[in-house]
Design an enzyme around this catalytic site. Structure first.
Site, PDB file in Angstrom:
ATOM      1  N   SER A  31       0.951  -1.185  -0.145  1.00  0.00           N
ATOM      2  CA  SER A  31       0.080  -0.033   0.111  1.00  0.00           C
ATOM      3  C   SER A  31       1.106   1.303  -0.061  1.00  0.00           C
ATOM      4  O   SER A  31       1.050   1.924   0.954  1.00  0.00           O
ATOM      5  CB  SER A  31      -0.811  -0.057   1.159  1.00  0.00           C
ATOM      6  OG  SER A  31      -0.198   0.011   2.637  1.00  0.00           O
ATOM      7  N   HIS A  79      -3.709  -5.771   2.603  1.00  0.00           N
ATOM      8  CA  HIS A  79      -2.832  -6.924   3.094  1.00  0.00           C
ATOM      9  C   HIS A  79      -3.280  -8.281   3.383  1.00  0.00           C
ATOM     10  O   HIS A  79      -2.819  -9.171   3.868  1.00  0.00           O
ATOM     11  CB  HIS A  79      -2.134  -6.548   4.410  1.00  0.00           C
ATOM     12  CG  HIS A  79      -1.017  -5.266   4.217  1.00  0.00           C
ATOM     13  ND1 HIS A  79      -0.365  -4.896   5.388  1.00  0.00           N
ATOM     14  CD2 HIS A  79      -0.789  -4.565   3.005  1.00  0.00           C
ATOM     15  CE1 HIS A  79       0.642  -4.008   4.816  1.00  0.00           C
ATOM     16  NE2 HIS A  79       0.295  -3.885   3.508  1.00  0.00           N
ATOM     17  N   GLU A 134      -4.572  -2.495   9.681  1.00  0.00           N
ATOM     18  CA  GLU A 134      -3.675  -3.232  10.829  1.00  0.00           C
ATOM     19  C   GLU A 134      -4.056  -2.882  12.099  1.00  0.00           C
ATOM     20  O   GLU A 134      -4.565  -2.029  12.389  1.00  0.00           O
ATOM     21  CB  GLU A 134      -2.233  -2.608  10.605  1.00  0.00           C
ATOM     22  CG  GLU A 134      -1.363  -2.885   9.458  1.00  0.00           C
ATOM     23  CD  GLU A 134      -0.100  -2.306   9.199  1.00  0.00           C
ATOM     24  OE1 GLU A 134       0.438  -1.698  10.397  1.00  0.00           O
ATOM     25  OE2 GLU A 134       0.491  -2.271   8.110  1.00  0.00           O
ATOM     26  N   GLU A 145       2.101  -9.399   6.627  1.00  0.00           N
ATOM     27  CA  GLU A 145       2.834  -9.256   7.512  1.00  0.00           C
ATOM     28  C   GLU A 145       2.689 -10.253   8.795  1.00  0.00           C
ATOM     29  O   GLU A 145       3.356 -10.075  10.053  1.00  0.00           O
ATOM     30  CB  GLU A 145       2.595  -7.823   8.237  1.00  0.00           C
ATOM     31  CG  GLU A 145       2.913  -6.940   7.127  1.00  0.00           C
ATOM     32  CD  GLU A 145       2.701  -5.467   7.537  1.00  0.00           C
ATOM     33  OE1 GLU A 145       2.147  -5.309   8.791  1.00  0.00           O
ATOM     34  OE2 GLU A 145       3.099  -4.668   6.813  1.00  0.00           O
ATOM     35  N   ASP A 159      -3.484   0.924  12.079  1.00  0.00           N
ATOM     36  CA  ASP A 159      -3.092   1.783  10.843  1.00  0.00           C
ATOM     37  C   ASP A 159      -4.215   1.310  10.099  1.00  0.00           C
ATOM     38  O   ASP A 159      -4.444   0.378   9.407  1.00  0.00           O
ATOM     39  CB  ASP A 159      -1.688   1.056  10.184  1.00  0.00           C
ATOM     40  CG  ASP A 159      -1.376   1.914   8.925  1.00  0.00           C
ATOM     41  OD1 ASP A 159      -1.979   2.777   8.584  1.00  0.00           O
ATOM     42  OD2 ASP A 159      -0.489   1.358   8.102  1.00  0.00           O
ATOM     43  N   GLU A 175      -2.436   5.512  12.621  1.00  0.00           N
ATOM     44  CA  GLU A 175      -1.606   5.817  11.500  1.00  0.00           C
ATOM     45  C   GLU A 175      -2.555   5.961  10.352  1.00  0.00           C
ATOM     46  O   GLU A 175      -3.389   5.199  10.172  1.00  0.00           O
ATOM     47  CB  GLU A 175      -0.525   4.477  11.456  1.00  0.00           C
ATOM     48  CG  GLU A 175       0.399   4.955  10.086  1.00  0.00           C
ATOM     49  CD  GLU A 175       1.338   3.720  10.168  1.00  0.00           C
ATOM     50  OE1 GLU A 175       1.677   3.007  11.056  1.00  0.00           O
ATOM     51  OE2 GLU A 175       1.870   3.361   8.967  1.00  0.00           O
ATOM     52  N   ASP A 216       2.037   8.177   7.422  1.00  0.00           N
ATOM     53  CA  ASP A 216       3.193   7.279   6.874  1.00  0.00           C
ATOM     54  C   ASP A 216       2.819   7.861   5.437  1.00  0.00           C
ATOM     55  O   ASP A 216       3.788   8.425   5.017  1.00  0.00           O
ATOM     56  CB  ASP A 216       2.244   6.071   6.996  1.00  0.00           C
ATOM     57  CG  ASP A 216       3.018   4.774   6.179  1.00  0.00           C
ATOM     58  OD1 ASP A 216       4.135   5.072   5.200  1.00  0.00           O
ATOM     59  OD2 ASP A 216       2.438   3.710   5.962  1.00  0.00           O
ATOM     60  N   LYS A 230      10.537   5.087   6.902  1.00  0.00           N
ATOM     61  CA  LYS A 230      10.491   3.813   6.084  1.00  0.00           C
ATOM     62  C   LYS A 230      11.613   4.299   5.023  1.00  0.00           C
ATOM     63  O   LYS A 230      11.527   5.303   4.590  1.00  0.00           O
ATOM     64  CB  LYS A 230       9.141   3.437   5.312  1.00  0.00           C
ATOM     65  CG  LYS A 230       8.059   2.899   6.156  1.00  0.00           C
ATOM     66  CD  LYS A 230       6.838   2.880   5.231  1.00  0.00           C
ATOM     67  CE  LYS A 230       5.749   1.830   5.895  1.00  0.00           C
ATOM     68  NZ  LYS A 230       4.428   1.905   5.068  1.00  0.00           N
ATOM     69  N   SER A 289       9.822   1.664  10.796  1.00  0.00           N
ATOM     70  CA  SER A 289       8.968   0.546  10.230  1.00  0.00           C
ATOM     71  C   SER A 289       9.587  -0.389   9.045  1.00  0.00           C
ATOM     72  O   SER A 289      10.295   0.052   8.426  1.00  0.00           O
ATOM     73  CB  SER A 289       7.429   1.303   9.713  1.00  0.00           C
ATOM     74  OG  SER A 289       6.746   0.525   8.869  1.00  0.00           O
ATOM     75  N   HIS A 290       9.104  -1.469   8.801  1.00  0.00           N
ATOM     76  CA  HIS A 290       9.428  -2.488   7.805  1.00  0.00           C
ATOM     77  C   HIS A 290       8.512  -2.069   6.586  1.00  0.00           C
ATOM     78  O   HIS A 290       7.668  -1.157   6.957  1.00  0.00           O
ATOM     79  CB  HIS A 290       9.006  -3.932   8.470  1.00  0.00           C
ATOM     80  CG  HIS A 290       7.564  -4.167   8.769  1.00  0.00           C
ATOM     81  ND1 HIS A 290       6.908  -5.390   8.777  1.00  0.00           N
ATOM     82  CD2 HIS A 290       6.516  -3.210   8.967  1.00  0.00           C
ATOM     83  CE1 HIS A 290       5.847  -5.120   8.970  1.00  0.00           C
ATOM     84  NE2 HIS A 290       5.560  -4.007   9.100  1.00  0.00           N
ATOM     85  N   SER A 300       5.574  -4.061   3.861  1.00  0.00           N
ATOM     86  CA  SER A 300       4.852  -5.580   3.741  1.00  0.00           C
ATOM     87  C   SER A 300       5.728  -6.668   2.814  1.00  0.00           C
ATOM     88  O   SER A 300       5.772  -7.925   3.348  1.00  0.00           O
ATOM     89  CB  SER A 300       3.422  -5.443   3.347  1.00  0.00           C
ATOM     90  OG  SER A 300       3.524  -4.689   1.855  1.00  0.00           O
ATOM     91  N   LYS A 319       7.920  -1.084  14.110  1.00  0.00           N
ATOM     92  CA  LYS A 319       6.741  -1.813  13.631  1.00  0.00           C
ATOM     93  C   LYS A 319       7.425  -2.728  12.656  1.00  0.00           C
ATOM     94  O   LYS A 319       7.743  -2.370  11.602  1.00  0.00           O
ATOM     95  CB  LYS A 319       5.881  -0.891  13.098  1.00  0.00           C
ATOM     96  CG  LYS A 319       4.552  -1.441  12.468  1.00  0.00           C
ATOM     97  CD  LYS A 319       3.481  -0.402  11.915  1.00  0.00           C
ATOM     98  CE  LYS A 319       3.402  -0.347  10.469  1.00  0.00           C
ATOM     99  NZ  LYS A 319       2.324   0.283   9.976  1.00  0.00           N
TER     100      LYS A 319
HETATM  101  P1  PGA Z   1       3.199  -1.461   3.077  1.00  0.00           P
HETATM  102  O1  PGA Z   1       2.193  -1.359   4.309  1.00  0.00           O
HETATM  103  O2  PGA Z   1       4.654  -1.763   3.335  1.00  0.00           O
HETATM  104  O3  PGA Z   1       2.342  -2.167   2.210  1.00  0.00           O
HETATM  105  O4  PGA Z   1       2.932   0.086   2.441  1.00  0.00           O
HETATM  106  C1  PGA Z   1       2.610  -0.927   5.703  1.00  0.00           C
HETATM  107  C2  PGA Z   1       2.083   0.475   6.154  1.00  0.00           C
HETATM  108  O5  PGA Z   1       1.286   0.831   5.421  1.00  0.00           O
HETATM  109  O6  PGA Z   1       2.635   0.786   7.171  1.00  0.00           O
HETATM  110 ZN    ZN Z   2       1.114   2.432   7.275  1.00  0.00          ZN
END
Ligand code: PGA
Ligand code: ZN
Length: 418
Positions: free
Chosen positions: A41, A156, A165, A208, A243, A284, A310, A335, A362-363, A365, A386
């Site tokens: 996403s 997801h 999430e 995830e 999220d 988020e 994000d 990210k 953050s990681h 997906s 995360k």
């Molecule tokens: P994504 O999702 O890695 O698919 O963008 C993670 C998020 O939205 O935080």
């Molecule tokens: Zn997000």
């Protein structure tokens, strides 16, 4: 100080089975690899992920990005010093020359930026976390509170949940290992609850590692998580988070939420109601990625919550500045592949931190077993990380690395106090 002697990349597969870039860097004193994550996403304003768009891998090959590392980047970066991260990152961005790294690809550029950083840490015989601390000029090292994605929806998962999430945040744990234990136990308890309710197929997981049960109503996953928490007696040690990834259910005019079209105002009211009824700490991407005003109206109403950007902020200094102007959020999701170099990531974090925002490393997906972000979170003293459910190898790579860092760093890195 040591120079880059050899730089090359290869195509490997990520946790979704899609190609991604792995770089290999050989310097005078180190030899390391680094691989880049990829989102599902993704925000419109993220740095450009270069894909081949050819027959192989349904267009998702990254051989063009690999070639860019092996040719233009290798030729120009050979001989540079791995310890000069900012200089290398400037070189990489100027070789690309575009605003969003679309010529060489942010995936190509990031693989080299990460590799250089890791090589420099190895050469100086410091942990990557400690090396990042120096780069960032952080005052201290901190073990972050993990954010576990226990139930998945949105893009997801194959269910009807609009929000992407549902998080468990063990904010009351006394250290990282206790937080991980709480996450793991609640995950398994939740699995039993879902299995009793829906049968075995409720144990199928999303991208995830979080469960993807056939819920539709936004609150139901939170009820199930809290039931698991209650059964285990962890009530005082946890908070919940969400999220929404709201861009994924925004159709340009309204939000398609629980299969109904609702307005921004109605969605805001729903968040307010949820915050009243649940021990909620964070939301988020509550609204779509251009809705700076919507975020700020929510923040006014929910002052005590972490309102996290994000897709809105994409780890990008200009977007963060705009969010600051509007007072859209008070927390930044970090990210590395949204912006494409380590130096730019650290700059974005500095700006957010100087404005008293909280940081959540953050990681994505689509992940690999690369654990760079665990060290990043410790090195910049981010309050949170995360990295998905406490399940699946590519997610555990990060959490397990944090267990090691907790042991190795001992008193040098305390668990964050929230
Ligand atoms: P994504 O999702 O890695 O698919 O963008 C993670 C998020 O939205 O935080
Ligand atoms: Zn997000």
């Amino acid at each position: 100080m040591s120079k880059i002697i050899k730089l090359r990349a290869r195509q490997i597969l990520d946790s979704r089975g899609n190609p991604t870039v792995e770089a290999e860097l050989i310097s005078e004193k180190a030899c390391i690899t680094a691989s880049v994550p990829s989102g599902e996403s993704t925000g419109k304003h993220e740095a450009f992920e270069l894909r081949d768009n050819e027959k192989a891998y349904y267009g998702k090959g990254v051989l063009k990005a690999v070639k860019n590392v092996n040719t233009v980047i290798a030729k120009n970066c050979k001989g540079m010093l791995v310890e000069e991260q900012a200089k290398l990152d400037t070189k990489l961005t100027s070789l690309d020359g575009t605003r969003n790294k679309r010529r060489l690809g942010a995936n190509a550029i990031l693989s080299v930026s990460m590799a250089s950083c890791r090589a420099a840490a190895q050469e100086t015989h410091t942990l990557l976390a400690e090396y990042v601390k120096e780069l960032y000029q952080a005052k201290k090292l901190t073990l972050p509170c993990p954010i576990f994605n226990l139930i998945e929806g949105g893009k997801h998962a194959g269910n009807k949940l609009s929000m992407q999430e549902y998080w468990l945040m063990p904010t009351g744990a006394k250290n990282f290992s206790e937080a991980l234990r709480i996450g793991s136990e609640v995950y398994h308890e939740l699995g039993s609850i879902l299995e009793k309710r829906f049968g075995k197929n409720a144990l199928n997981v999303g991208l995830e590692g979080g469960y993807a049960p056939q819920y539709q109503c936004a609150e139901e996953p939170m009820d199930a998580i809290l039931e698991a928490v209650q059964n285990l007696g962890y009530w005082k040690k946890i908070k919940l988070g969400l999220d929404s990834a709201a861009t994924s259910f925004w159709n340009g005019k309204s939000y398609l939420f629980e299969e109904k079209e609702i307005t921004s105002e109605q969605l805001k009211q729903r968040y307010i109601d949820i915050a009243k009824s649940y021990p909620l700490l964070a939301i988020e991407d509550a609204f779509h990625e251009e809705d700076f005003l919507g975020f700020s109206l929510l923040q006014k109403k929910l002052k005590k919550l972490m309102i996290i950007g994000d897709d809105l902020t994409v780890t990008n200094v200009d977007r963060i500045k705009k969010a600051l102007e509007y007072k859209s959020c008070n927390s930044l999701l970090v990210k590395i592949n949204q912006v494409g170099t380590i130096t730019e990531t650290l700059k974005a974090c500095k700006l957010a931190r100087n404005n008293k925002w909280k940081l959540i490393v953050s990681h994505r997906s689509g992940e690999t077993s690369d654990d760079f972000i665990a060290d990043l979170a410790v090195g910049i003293s981010a309050g949170f990380i995360k990295a998905g459910a406490p399940c699946r190898g590519e997610r555990l790579a990060k959490y397990n690395r944090l267990l090691r860092l907790e042991e190795w760093l001992g008193k040098k890195a305390r668990y964050v106090k929230i």
